[in-house]
Design an enzyme around this catalytic site. Structure first.
Site, PDB file in Angstrom:
ATOM      1  CD  GLU A  26      16.029  31.392  28.915  1.00 13.60           C
ATOM      2  OE1 GLU A  26      15.389  31.361  27.854  1.00 13.60           O
ATOM      3  OE2 GLU A  26      17.218  31.119  28.981  1.00 13.60           O
ATOM      4  CD  GLU A  73      25.285  17.422  41.119  1.00 10.60           C
ATOM      5  OE1 GLU A  73      25.208  18.668  41.182  1.00 10.60           O
ATOM      6  OE2 GLU A  73      26.076  16.844  40.368  1.00 10.60           O
TER       7      GLU A  73
END
Lengths: 400, 385
Positions: free
Chosen positions: A245, A387
């Site tokens: 995507e 993160e």
């Protein structure tokens, strides 16, 4: 190099804008503009509108219902979807399970599933995350044991977005607990949500809304025919998705709509006898976000035009950057809306946020801003926390 | 929309990068800096040979006919090597005025000499009181027969110390800061009444303070229409800002690469410091800023050629604002991640920080452009969204 939109692309934007202007029902548009949540029926109606026009699954191969648009046109289409206030195409169907079936499904699976996925006859949810496997997805434990021409599945999935709307689920299960690596021994299955043994329980999030669920599997029998690809190779198929995507991950159009709306709100609010929209310090804050958004948009367009990674079958190094900045800006735009609304943001009206009518009018727009701010905290957590995205970039791009 | 370089552009990029790779490492740069001009005439000759000095001029004027993308390619490479030569002053700024508004005679006289490397230009615009306001011009030009007499003091004239000709803004009519009444004059640096004080800038480029005392120029020294020069000045400054954005991207990219290499090499506590997650994430945050800056530099290049002045100015301001901030972050963190060695004058990384900081100031820093853009209505036009 020519970074301007071509005449053809400009005409296409106009065509898409006209399509939404003339076909999107007002009640749906109103929800989009006001930041209310769409219900199942809204999303189905918007999907069928696009489907009727042949625009339900632009990114798919033409033979399976794609439009053949280039990346820029696909981007324009997404932009205009957000700006019109329309629900976006259901990502689980169009960007996830559809492409996986196209890439790894059997001819029979393609013929059966793809048309139904495109029309939302089949609404898929994603059964990947588990209570013990969040960002560390490969540690999943839901087990599938072969029994004749069925798998018997036991375990639990969590954070299953819109499972209460879905009638199908694609899920990862462990079929070989003895595999040497955790990524091995995982199988990719499709299951109907009304299969006996499946229980869906809502998780109400910090915005007071129901979007996530827990899904329990208790001796659920899934036909082997509903397996994607080979047994124990499911991780490869899932990984293919994770890098797939690219086009809409940053949701630039949605942020544009929000900033535009914020300017309108600010013009109706007086501070020190003048509209807030004329206050230089406010204008600088919103302008700073517009600049950030423009930078993200140009980055998105660069990523779209650079297809070298897709051609090499590799994940795009831009994707994590788009995810990081896109999610940060989604949060920043809603935070600004809450701040602009002031006291008017304080009333908690779950019914209105969920799409209900508010006959009193007035500052109804302000009722959605805090819940949307709360909800969008998920964007820096889901689909690999920001993160984790930084870990990925450090390893794959910087080779640290 | 197409982001790919064409064949000529790729050849240009390869050529400039190769030249700088051979002639402009950090030690060679120190030698260039030590020359009397503070930069290398020999390098300047090589740029002329490569056609870089003729790059933006029309083919009919003997130029190469390059546009903003070609300038971006050159400036990015220059930024990467921290090039010292007066390309921005001579080719982008001085050349910008000539190619956009120079008379046929001015173009025929000056463009060939710029292209062969024999003529250096500078743009004298800023004054003591003006800060970044291009309309704030106190230097005066009054008519004197067919010509003009110029009086005033210009400051912060980039490469003004070595320029052969100086393009000066001067007020012909109106009060200070009026948008009308500004003229542009080409003044010979050796003309009577011109005095200069050259000095090094923080990034070791050169600048000058220039005083004009009853300097007489002929009528043909005027560029464009006397008294209506501000829109032209804004257009050329936009092109220069776009070029600076590209230079900043080159500098940031190199600073980031050098820093990441250092993280892989430097050992502490028995391991490479690049294995520490805190430092990895910082390096990634730098990468994110570099890529956003690169995107905005492309946007600035594209929009610097936009005919609509408001759209052009808004877009270039947006890019300058973003890139100024990105430059501070990337430059500052490049020093930070190097630790003590990053603080030394001897080592290259601090010099990237120095240059990036000065680029932010040139033609207005981030906050200035944010303020401008906020006042003029922002970036999202209702027509676009």
């Amino acid at each position: 190099m020519d970074l301007r939109y071509s005449d053809e692309e400009i005409a296409f934007r106009e065509e898409v804008r006209e399509f939404f202007r003339t076909t999107l029902p007002n009640d749906i548009r109103r929800k989009g503009i006001l930041g209310q949540r769409f219900n199942r029926d809204d999303i189905v109606r918007a999907t069928l509108l696009r489907h009727e026009r042949g625009w339900a699954t632009p990114s798919w191969p033409v033979e399976w219902g794609g439009t053949g648009w280039n990346a820029v046109k696909q981007y324009i289409f997404k932009e205009e979807t957000y700006i019109a206030g329309a629900p976006e195409p259901l990502g689980f169907n169009v960007n996830m399970i559809g492409p996986v079936i196209i890439a790894f499904g059997t001819e029979e699976q393609k013929k059966h599933f793809l048309p139904k996925i495109a029309r939302l006859d089949y609404w898929f949810c994603q059964g990947f995350s588990e209570p013990g496997a969040g960002s560390d997805l490969a540690s999943l434990r839901t087990q599938a044991v072969r029994d004749g021409d069925h798998y018997v599945v036991n375990g639990q999935k969590i954070w299953t977005t819109l499972a209460h709307f879905a009638n199908w689920c694609f899920l990862l299960v462990r079929t070989d607990p003895t595999a040497k690596k955790r990524q091995q021994g995982i199988t990719y299955l499709l299951v109907e949500m009304n299969t006996p043994g499946i229980t869906v329980r809502p998780i109400i999030t910090i915005d007071g809304h129901h979007e996530f669920n827990e899904v329990f599997f208790d001796n659920v029998r899934i036909p082997v025919a509903n397996r994607i690809g080979e047994e124990n190779k499911g991780w490869d198929y899932a990984k293919y998705l994770l890098g797939h995507e690219r086009g809409g991950v940053a949701r630039v159009g949605l942020c544009k709509l929000r900033l535009q709306r914020t300017k309108e709100f600010a013009s109706r609010i007086n501070v020190d006898g003048r509209p807030l929209s004329e206050n230089q310090s406010f204008r600088e804050r919103i302008t700073a976000l517009e600049i950030d958004l423009k930078a993200l948009e140009m980055l998105q367009l660069r990523a779209l035009s650079d297809t070298s990674h897709a051609r090499a079958g590799k994940p795009d190094p831009m994707a994590p950057i788009l995810k990081i900045r896109g999610s940060e800006l989604q949060q920043a735009t809603t935070e600004l809306q809450t701040e602009v609304a002031g006291y008017a943001a304080m009333e908690f009206d779950a019914d209105f946020v969920g799409g209900g009518a508010k006959p009193l009018g007035g500052e109804d727009w302000a009722l959605t801003v805090a819940p949307n701010q709360y909800w969008l905290r998920h964007t820096t957590i889901s689909a690999g926390t920001n993160e984790i995205q930084r870990n990925v970039l450090a390893k794959s791009v910087l080779e640290l | 929309m197409d982001f790919d370089l064409n064949e000529d552009q790729r050849a240009l990029k390869d050529g400039v990068e190769r030249l700088l790779g051979d002639r402009y490492d950090f030690e060679q740069r120190k030698k260039h800096m030590a020359e009397s001009d503070g930069w290398s005439r020999e390098q300047w000759g090589r740029y002329a040979e490569m056609g870089l000095l003729a790059l933006p001029f029309a083919e009919s004027d003997g130029g190469i006919g390059g546009g903003a993308v070609e300038t971006l390619i050159v400036m990015e490479a220059f930024g990467s090597a921290l090039v010292l030569e007066p390309y921005l002053a001579t080719v982008v700024l001085g050349g910008g005025f000539l190619r956009l508004a120079g008379s046929a005679a001015q173009r025929a006289d000056l463009i060939p000499r710029i292209s062969d490397g024999s003529l250096l230009l500078a743009f004298a615009q800023a004054e003591q009181q003006s800060r970044y306001d291009l309309a704030d011009v106190a230097t005066a030009a009054r008519r004197d027969g067919a010509g003009w007499v110029i009086n005033g003091r210009k400051r912060y004239v980039l490469h003004g110390d070595c320029a052969d000709k100086i393009i000066v803004t001067a007020r012909i009519s109106g009060g200070s800061c009026d948008r009308t009444g500004i003229g542009l004059f080409i003044v010979d640096a050796a003309a009577a009444g011109v005095s200069r004080r050259g000095y090094p800038t923080q990034d070791r480029l050169r600048s000058a303070e220039i005083t004009f005392e009853n300097v007489r120029v002929d009528a043909d020294a005027v560029i464009g229409e006397p008294g209506a020069a501000l829109p032209l000045i804004e257009q050329v400054v936009s092109a220069a800002m776009a070029a600076l954005c590209a230079e900043a991207v080159g500098a940031m990219t190199r600073a980031h690469t050098v820093t990441v290499d250092y993280l892989k090499m430097r050992k502490q506590f028995g391991t490479t410091i690049g294995s520490f997650q805190a430092l990895q994430h910082r390096a990634v945050d730098m990468l994110v800023q570099v890529e956003l800056a690169r995107s905005m530099a492309l946007y600035a290049a594209m929009m610097s050629e936009e005919p609509n002045a408001l759209k052009r100015g808004s877009a270039v301001s947006a890019a300058k604002a973003q890139i100024g901030r990105a430059g501070h972050f990337v430059g500052g963190q490049a020093v930070q991640l190097h630790g003590g060695i990053g603080m030394t004058n001897e080592y290259m990384i601090g010099h990237y920080y120095r240059r990036l900081t000065m680029i932010d100031l040139q033609f207005g820093d981030s906050n200035h452009h944010l303020g401008v853009l906020a006042r003029t209505g922002g970036l999202l036009e209702s027509a676009e969204i």
